[in-house]
Design an enzyme around this catalytic site. Structure first.
Site, mmCIF file in Angstrom:
data_model
loop_
_atom_site.group_PDB
_atom_site.id
_atom_site.type_symbol
_atom_site.label_atom_id
_atom_site.label_comp_id
_atom_site.label_asym_id
_atom_site.label_seq_id
_atom_site.Cartn_x
_atom_site.Cartn_y
_atom_site.Cartn_z
ATOM 1 N N LYS A 39 6.710 25.634 -15.591
ATOM 2 C CA LYS A 39 5.976 25.982 -14.375
ATOM 3 C C LYS A 39 6.547 25.243 -13.169
ATOM 4 C CE LYS A 39 1.741 26.728 -15.087
ATOM 5 N NZ LYS A 39 0.380 26.444 -15.551
ATOM 6 N N ARG A 108 -2.375 21.341 -12.780
ATOM 7 C CA ARG A 108 -2.098 22.304 -13.848
ATOM 8 C C ARG A 108 -1.013 21.773 -14.772
ATOM 9 N NH1 ARG A 108 -0.938 28.046 -11.249
ATOM 10 N NH2 ARG A 108 -1.891 28.798 -13.180
ATOM 11 N N GLY A 117 -2.732 29.103 -21.902
ATOM 12 C CA GLY A 117 -4.115 28.756 -22.173
ATOM 13 C C GLY A 117 -4.309 27.602 -23.132
ATOM 14 N N MET A 119 -3.220 24.391 -22.820
ATOM 15 C CA MET A 119 -3.453 23.089 -22.196
ATOM 16 C C MET A 119 -4.316 23.279 -20.956
ATOM 17 S SD MET A 119 0.137 21.109 -22.834
ATOM 18 C CE MET A 119 1.102 22.376 -22.037
ATOM 19 N N ARG A 352 7.551 33.113 -14.492
ATOM 20 C CA ARG A 352 8.212 32.710 -15.728
ATOM 21 C C ARG A 352 8.786 33.958 -16.368
ATOM 22 N NH1 ARG A 352 2.475 31.069 -18.513
ATOM 23 N NH2 ARG A 352 1.570 33.142 -18.590
ATOM 24 N N HIS A 468 -6.113 36.343 -21.915
ATOM 25 C CA HIS A 468 -5.683 35.379 -22.939
ATOM 26 C C HIS A 468 -5.321 36.080 -24.240
ATOM 27 C CE1 HIS A 468 -6.580 32.684 -26.376
ATOM 28 N NE2 HIS A 468 -5.925 31.794 -25.657
ATOM 29 N N SER A 799 28.398 30.464 -54.153
ATOM 30 C CA SER A 799 27.239 31.115 -53.545
ATOM 31 C C SER A 799 26.087 30.122 -53.636
ATOM 32 C CB SER A 799 26.879 32.409 -54.279
ATOM 33 O OG SER A 799 25.758 33.010 -53.661
ATOM 34 N N ASN A 803 17.170 28.766 -52.917
ATOM 35 C CA ASN A 803 15.813 28.660 -53.456
ATOM 36 C C ASN A 803 15.724 27.488 -54.435
ATOM 37 O OD1 ASN A 803 15.343 30.977 -52.020
ATOM 38 N ND2 ASN A 803 15.208 32.324 -53.790
ATOM 39 N N CYS A 867 22.836 33.169 -51.332
ATOM 40 C CA CYS A 867 22.102 34.283 -51.916
ATOM 41 C C CYS A 867 20.618 33.994 -52.086
ATOM 42 C CB CYS A 867 22.710 34.706 -53.256
ATOM 43 S SG CYS A 867 22.712 33.399 -54.500
ATOM 44 N N TYR A 887 29.387 34.819 -45.728
ATOM 45 C CA TYR A 887 28.382 35.883 -45.779
ATOM 46 C C TYR A 887 27.021 35.311 -46.143
ATOM 47 C CZ TYR A 887 28.674 35.758 -50.912
ATOM 48 O OH TYR A 887 28.632 35.363 -52.232
#
Length: 915
Positions: A39, A108, A117, A119, A352, A468, A799, A803, A867, A887
């Site tokens: 701002k 502000r 909204g 803060m 903004r 809002h 590869s 996970n 992968c 990749y």
């Protein structure tokens, strides 16, 4: 303009010589968002552009960080604020809160990233019992002065002193009821004087102190409250949701007040240079006569469309249109603007880069390219993979029979179905129980954020596209319909009355369409998104029936594909998935999980393999599995002809192919009690007990299976090789790659590779076909990553199985921890996001980067991919680009997202290189 230098960081509670904590609006610019917040930086930029901005100054984020770290403001801050306030008073010819001609200011918040909204803001600071009469005389309007005073006490009481805001709202409602009026603008000066007295009593009772009459005390307390609001619960929740860092702090903007509540020739509004919902050019926004800015965003009073300002005040309207064009051309993007008109004079309060829906983002990016404002590389930075994913969600079926009960403003698109709930607490509670809910409110406020996150969609009876609910929903990609005035929402009785008198009780299912604003009773069926139809090849960009959104997506994807270095493959286990992946743009298969081929009607053969007591029984089971495996691979190689297909050899523990131990025990017990034959079930039960492990994911699986069960991996390699030979004989172009899972040491890989090379040589000799089958491994154990230089001696590709690598690095069992304590970790901020969703760069990521570097040091032509499902996560794709992988591989429906993010990553890195 003063020279802007990187500030020194002061010691907590202290000061550093030369550190500047306060900047006048004439001193900053739009590039100082880290220091001045969004701002403040943009107020400075508009001031530099010569636009009508009320004078003021900004307290930096550095001052906030000192305060948050130490609990005390920097020692130099008060003197700096005093100096800037003196300069402001001299410029305005008024003094803060002086009785005869008071200067009033707003205080502000303004963080680097927009947090609408979340803060605090306080308007009309400087008003007191002494100065309210001076403001009335200055404005020639007693009602206006008392209205401004009651607003100050209300906002200050709630924001600074922590008084329950509902107490002020209830008092205001009672005042309107006593006067028999519907809106607060119909209260006169006498009514507002009484309301001020009531509000001051509320403050005294609830806060234990009088409302402060010293204007400087008001300002100082308001500044401190804005600092404190950075760590308010709703702000922290919003930052977690939007992945905004918690250590940035907020700037504070002190701005001379201009008044939109001075009568019908005054007002306030919000404008967009393009429609944030669709991206279309035009006049979009809301305007409210005789009001202050908070009235618009709160949705308490229904606004009029911005276009109506032309009839209300043509001079201000024309000036606003010119300023909007100036700002859009300057920022080269959709701008969100707040403005006030004070007795016919236009003032700019904020601008903004505006939040927008996913569809609008794609349309606007291509529009700006066509207008010559940005290039293709910049267009890629204006959209995200998350937005593309939103566009692939289903929409309501136009042909379905529906019962429409209302229509509001289409604030944020999507098709949302769920049970109506009327408060945030219930939305969260029901959602955690697995229910899909729609949060229904008259209007939302920042305290509703957790409910908005939990809900499938948001429906309000008040407010517009700038309320809002609308702004926050668009930022979250959440379906939202606002301002459905014909719906009577009764939150206390937990019900909504629709035209015709039908009542929707809490728990009744409703459907809302954020693209049209329509509200329906019951569940409306959904159909595929046109964007998915485009990727599936059922809709062609450029065709007469293709909509402009599909055309925009097509163009952006073309930009991305031209830019990206990373190739994108699919995780696919059968021909059907492979063909779908290819339509979505996959450039091969990065992970074919062969265990999925052993289920269904083949389970009996696998059981025979596991139960084999002799080598002959085992070889017979493998012999029968071989042609079935070969058929799988023939189909897969045909579907992906000409593209690489990485086949992972059997990975999971063998017990996963056997019946559940409890179910099997019951079957054996029942058979024994009935004296029925149960020899096979008993053998299975004995095998289940034999194979039982305390932690099977760290037990006999992956490469360990291939080493312990003779012939298992060689059968799979033979099936791959024979399928490749068959495809070559059919003039196909199979490009098979064999991947050994769960390798922890190079010796494991060397043994399996030697056996595999021998099988491939046998198939070549038998078929007379030359086969080039790359053999590599998954890097999914920390030891494999740490010894990558050695493993690369026996591997042609790596590869990264992120996970399992995440599980083993963190010591997490994914199936257990996500349900047990991940929610608490996310809420406490230990995680910004689950490490299974976005790669943990510091831990898991550092191992990936180190292994990639070490592997290529040994084998410069080593092919590197990933992968795990991180391969389709937008943020993770950027990381994989940075560390030099070749990749990423992900599920078919995430391929477009990965393609887009790979293009964005390449474009971003080019931009940083140029800088």
């Amino acid at each position: 303009m003063s020279e802007n230098k990187d500030p020194q960081v002061p010691a907590p509670g202290g000061s550093v010589e030369g550190v500047k904590f306060v900047y006048d609006f004439t001193e900053g610019n739009k590039d100082l968002k880290d220091l001045l917040g969004g701002k403040g930086a943009n107020l400075a930029e508009m001031t530099n552009l010569g636009l009508p901005v009320p004078p003021g100054f900004t307290i930096t984020t550095e001052a906030c960080k000192v305060y948050l770290d130490s609990g005390e403001e920097p020692a130099a801050l008060r003197d700096e604020v005093s100096a800037h306030l003196d300069a402001l008073e001299q410029r305005m010819g008024k003094k803060l809160g002086q009785p005869d001609s008071p200067l009033l200011v707003s205080v502000r918040s303004g963080a680097k990233f927009s947090m609408p909204g979340m803060m605090d803001t306080v308007l009309n600071i400087g008003l007191s019992d002494a100065s309210v009469q001076g403001l009335a005389a200055q404005a020639g309007d007693e009602r206006f002065a008392w209205d401004s005073y009651r607003r100050l006490i209300q906002m200050f009481g709630k924001t600074v002193l922590g008084v329950d805001g509902d107490l002020f709202e209830e008092a205001l409602e009672k005042a309107k009821e006593a006067k028999k009026v519907a809106v607060d603008t119909e209260l006169d000066a006498a009514d507002l004087k009484k309301l001020v007295t009531k509000f001051k009593k509320i403050v005294k009772t609830e806060a234990g102190r009088d409302f402060p009459q010293d204007p400087r005390e008001q300002m100082d307390l308001a500044i401190k409250a804005v600092f404190d609001s950075w760590n308010g619960e709703r702000a922290k929740l919003y930052r977690r949701q939007e992945r905004i860092p918690h250590d940035l702090g907020t700037a504070v903007n002190v701005c001379s007040m201009v008044f939109g509540n001075l009568g019908p020739d005054s007002g306030t509004g919000v404008a967009f240079t393009r429609d944030p919902a669709s991206g279309h050019q035009g006049v979009y926004g809301d305007y409210l006569q005789n009001a202050q800015g908070e009235d618009v965003v709160a949705g308490i009073r229904n606004t009029v469309p911005l276009a109506e300002l032309e009839q209300i005040d043509k001079k201000s309207y024309d000036q606003l249109m010119q300023i909007m064009e100036t700002l859009e051309n300057h920022y080269k993007d959709l701008c969100d603007i707040e403005f006030t008109i004070e007795r016919g004079r236009l003032w700019m309060l904020q601008t903004r880069v505006g939040k927008r829906t996913a569809g609008a983002a794609f349309r606007i990016a291509t529009q700006l390219v066509d207008q010559g404002l940005i290039d293709e590389a910049e267009a890629l930075q204006r959209v995200t993979g998350a937005q593309l994913a939103q566009l692939m969600f289903p929409r309501f079926d136009d042909k379905a029979k529906v019962e429409q009960v209302g229509r509001g403003i289409a604030a944020s698109p999507g098709a949302a179905v769920g049970k109506a709930v009327f408060d945030s607490y219930t939305a969260v509670k029901w959602s955690r129980s697995g229910e899909k809910v729609i949060l229904v409110r008259r209007e939302t406020n920042p305290d509703d954020l957790d409910g908005m996150i939990a809900a499938e969609g948001i429906l309000t009876s008040r407010g517009g596209k700038t309320s809002h609910a609308a702004v926050v929903a668009r930022g979250m990609g959440k379906t939202c319909v606002c301002g459905a005035e014909e719906l009577e929402v009764d939150t206390k009785r937990r019900r909504m009355t629709v035209p015709g008198g039908h009542v929707v009780e809490e728990g009744d299912v409703i459907s809302i369409d954020g693209s049209s604003g329509k509200v329906y009773l019951g569940e409306v069926p959904v159909v595929p998104s046109p964007v998915v139809e485009y990727f599936e090849g059922r809709m062609h960009a450029g065709a007469d029936d293709a909509d402009e959104l599909v055309e925009a997506v097509h163009r952006i994807m073309a930009f991305a594909d031209r830019k990206r270095r990373l190739r994108v493959r699919a995780n696919a286990d059968n021909a059907e998935d492979a063909l779908r992946a290819r339509r979505f743009g996959a450039q091969g298969i990065g992970l074919c999980r062969t265990e999925h081929m052993f289920l269904g009607d083949r389970r009996e053969l696998v059981e025979r393999l596991i139960l084999a007591d002799t080598e002959a029984e085992r070889e017979e089971a493998l012999k029968q599995l071989l042609p079935l495996q070969k058929k799988d691979f023939v189909e897969l190689f045909e579907a992906m002809d000409g593209l690489p297909v990485t086949v992972r050899l059997l990975d999971p523990p063998l017990h996963e192919f056997l019946p559940d131990i409890t179910e099997l025990s019951v079957r054996v017990a029942l058979a024994e009690s009935r004296q029925e034959p149960h020899e096979n079930e008993l053998r299975l039960l004995q095998a289940v007990h034999r194979l039982h492990e305390q932690n099977p994911m760290l037990g006999l699986r992956g490469v360990r299976l291939g080493l312990v069960i003779p012939g298992l991996f060689t059968m799979q390699v033979r099936a791959i090789a024979e399928a490749a030979a068959e495809r070559k004989a059919a003039k196909g172009d199979p490009r098979a790659e064999i991947m050994i899972p769960l390798v922890g040491t190079v010796q494991e890989l060397e043994i399996v590779r030697e056996e595999a090379d021998q099988v491939v040589a046998e198939v070549q000799a038998a078929t007379g076909t030359e086969l080039k089958l790359a053999i590599g491994t998954m890097i999914e154990l920390p030891r494999a990553a740490l010894t990558a230089a050695q493993i690369a001696e026996a591997a042609e590709f790596f590869s990264f199985g992120t996970n399992d690598l995440t599980q083993t690095v963190w010591g997490f069992s994914r199936d257990d921890v996500e349900a047990s304590f991940f929610t608490a970790y996310l809420e406490k901020g230990i995680f910004g996001v689950s490490p299974f969703e976005t790669i943990d760069k510091d831990g898991v990521g550092s191992l990936v980067a180190a292994a990639a570097k070490a592997g290529r040091a040994t084998r410069p032509d080593l092919k590197l991919g990933v992968c795990g499902e991180h391969g389709g996560d937008p943020e993770s794709v950027h990381f994989f680009h940075e560390v030099g992988l070749d990749y990423v591989s992900c599920s078919p429906f995430r391929i477009p997202v990965a393609r887009l993010e790979a293009g964005r990553a390449a474009s971003a890195s080019e931009g940083s290189d140029h800088r």
